[in-house]
Design an enzyme around this catalytic site. Structure first.
Site, PDB file in Angstrom:
ATOM      1  N   PHE A 107       0.856  -1.178   0.000  1.00 43.68           N
ATOM      2  CA  PHE A 107       0.000   0.000   0.000  1.00 43.68           C
ATOM      3  C   PHE A 107       0.897   1.233   0.000  1.00 43.68           C
ATOM      4  O   PHE A 107       1.579   1.524   0.983  1.00 43.68           O
ATOM      5  CB  PHE A 107      -0.945   0.055   1.200  1.00 43.68           C
ATOM      6  CG  PHE A 107      -1.853   1.259   1.137  1.00 43.68           C
ATOM      7  CD1 PHE A 107      -3.007   1.228   0.375  1.00 43.68           C
ATOM      8  CD2 PHE A 107      -1.520   2.431   1.793  1.00 43.68           C
ATOM      9  CE1 PHE A 107      -3.823   2.345   0.276  1.00 43.68           C
ATOM     10  CE2 PHE A 107      -2.338   3.559   1.700  1.00 43.68           C
ATOM     11  CZ  PHE A 107      -3.486   3.517   0.938  1.00 43.68           C
ATOM     12  N   LYS A 111       3.043  11.396   6.736  1.00 44.83           N
ATOM     13  CA  LYS A 111       2.249  11.216   7.950  1.00 44.83           C
ATOM     14  C   LYS A 111       2.829  11.944   9.163  1.00 44.83           C
ATOM     15  O   LYS A 111       2.603  13.125   9.341  1.00 44.83           O
ATOM     16  CB  LYS A 111       2.015   9.735   8.212  1.00 44.83           C
ATOM     17  CG  LYS A 111       1.116   9.092   7.139  1.00 44.83           C
ATOM     18  CD  LYS A 111       0.550   7.782   7.551  1.00 44.83           C
ATOM     19  CE  LYS A 111      -0.227   7.097   6.437  1.00 44.83           C
ATOM     20  NZ  LYS A 111      -1.427   7.822   5.998  1.00 44.83           N
ATOM     21  N   ASP A 157       9.592   2.964   1.536  1.00 42.71           N
ATOM     22  CA  ASP A 157       8.397   3.731   1.888  1.00 42.71           C
ATOM     23  C   ASP A 157       8.218   3.626   3.395  1.00 42.71           C
ATOM     24  O   ASP A 157       7.665   2.664   3.905  1.00 42.71           O
ATOM     25  CB  ASP A 157       7.179   3.176   1.147  1.00 42.71           C
ATOM     26  CG  ASP A 157       5.886   3.923   1.471  1.00 42.71           C
ATOM     27  OD1 ASP A 157       5.847   4.668   2.478  1.00 42.71           O
ATOM     28  OD2 ASP A 157       4.906   3.757   0.729  1.00 42.71           O
TER      29      ASP A 157
END
Length: 401
Positions: free
Chosen positions: A141, A255, A226
């Site tokens: 994801f 984030k 990531d």
């Protein structure tokens, strides 16, 4: 007073149904706790999918944002501003890299990493034009843009969004032999999550990340990590790659970099990688804006202390120890994770992940499900041990019922 039910009904009527949120309407929040419009308090055990690593309204982050709001919030990259160089230098130093390319959202950062790897492949490695390939992992994801869903194996994310972007090869996560077989002369990068979050907090086999690093280095391929969810303290280290003493060629961050205040993301790499860009080839109006840089600088300063990484390590050991006890009771099938981050597979006989999440909500704990009967648990790193234990008590009570 407008009730939660009324606000949820209005939301359903006027917004696209691209999310299925739990039926709670948050009004205020502080630290690890949120309060709804009726005044009921909830323990946040999700932390905005790690965007809230430092909790809600951390005083240092709020102060940094307020101070910058009184000065300048946006210039665009048409001009320099006084916080930009300071932020890039500080984040680069935290990552041990020479250059930073700031963006806003995690998906934007992944798109930036994809573009960077391709340009590096053509300009530096010498891959023939139009043939650059990036190898990715199954169950990944990395976001929901059209390019990113093109290399997703989640049909919920992919279906009806084609035609899909070519240039990606998918291999099983954690399978080093499959990865090695997929890498060829046109491969410019391997893009991986050091821990797969959306997939259920999947930790790869020991030695996998180190093997990826060795393989990519020997084959002149970029290793792109990531760390949007796993980075910035969540796993008990500043970066999840550090658990295997691995330093990738490129970090993709987001984030928690915005401290739960503003969206901030970045790609961080050395000059031989990010130095391929020329003016006009990539950009973002809001990327690296003064407000984002002010907050991001404070995030970096907080991480330099090591306090939050240590809390994630210590509380994470406690979390996994307590969750592990549940596996012996026949209700929990498996617990995975690292640091203050866990994926908990519930026996479907006890309910779906959504049903368990709703029962926990009724008891004042907020988590979120993924992939059937898996719960993701990722409280803010500032949570107290007492509050964490209270949340775990509520989980035990729900599973016992």
């Amino acid at each position: 007073m407008v009730t939660s039910a009324e606000l949820i009904a209005s939301s359903d009527a006027h917004s696209a149904h691209n999310y299925h949120p739990l039926p709670v309407v948050v009004s205020t929040a502080d630290g690890a706790w949120m309060t709804d419009v009726e005044g009921k308090r909830y323990l946040d055990m999700l932390a905005g999918y790690s965007a809230l690593n430092f909790g809600h309204g951390h005083p240092r982050l709020v102060a940094a944002a307020k101070a910058q709001l009184d000065r300048v919030t946006l210039t665009s990259r048409a001009f320099h501003h006084e916080r930009f160089a300071e932020f890039c230098a500080a984040l680069g130093e935290l990552c041990g890299k020479e250059m930073v390319l700031p963006m806003n959202t995690g998906a934007e950062a992944v798109e930036t990493a994809v573009k960077t790897a391709r340009k590096w492949g053509y300009r530096v490695k010498g891959v023939p034009d139009g043939r650059a390939k990036i190898v990715v992992a199954e169950n990944n994801f990395h976001g929901r843009t059209t390019t990113i869903v093109s290399f997703s194996t989640d049909e919920e994310a992919r279906a009806d969004f084609g035609p899909y972007t070519p240039g990606f090869e998918i291999v099983p996560y954690g399978d080093l032999a499959a990865l090695e077989a997929a890498v060829d002369e046109d491969t410019v990068a391997v893009l991986l999550e050091p821990v797969q979050g959306e997939a259920g907090v999947l930790v790869p086999p020991a030695g996998y990340l180190a093997g990826v690093r060795e393989l990519t280095r020997s084959r002149n391929v970029l290793f792109v990590a990531d760390e949007i969810q796993s980075g910035l303290g969540r796993t008990g280290a500043t970066f999840a790659c550090a658990h295997e003493d691995v330093v990738p060629d490129m970090y993709v961050l987001g984030k928690a970099l915005g401290g739960g205040v503003v969206p901030v993301s970045a790609v961080v790499a050395d000059r031989d990688v990010l130095g391929v860009y020329r003016p006009g080839e990539h950009g973002s109006t809001f990327g690296g804006n003064p407000l984002a840089c002010a907050v991001g600088l404070e995030v970096v300063a907080m991480l330099r202390t090591g306090e939050y990484q240590e809390r994630a390590r210590e509380l994470g050991e406690h979390l996994h120890r307590e969750l592990g006890l549940l596996t012996g009771e026949g209700v929990v099938r498996e617990v995975r994770g690292r640091g203050l981050w866990a994926g908990v597979d519930i026996d479907p006989a006890h309910g779906t992940g959504r049903e368990i999440s709703e029962r926990l909500m009724e008891r004042g704990v907020l988590v979120k499900d993924t992939h059937g009967s898996t719960l993701r648990i990722a409280p803010p790193l500032v949570i107290s041990k007492e509050d964490l234990d209270w949340g775990l008590d509520q989980l035990r009570a729900v599973l016992a019922g």
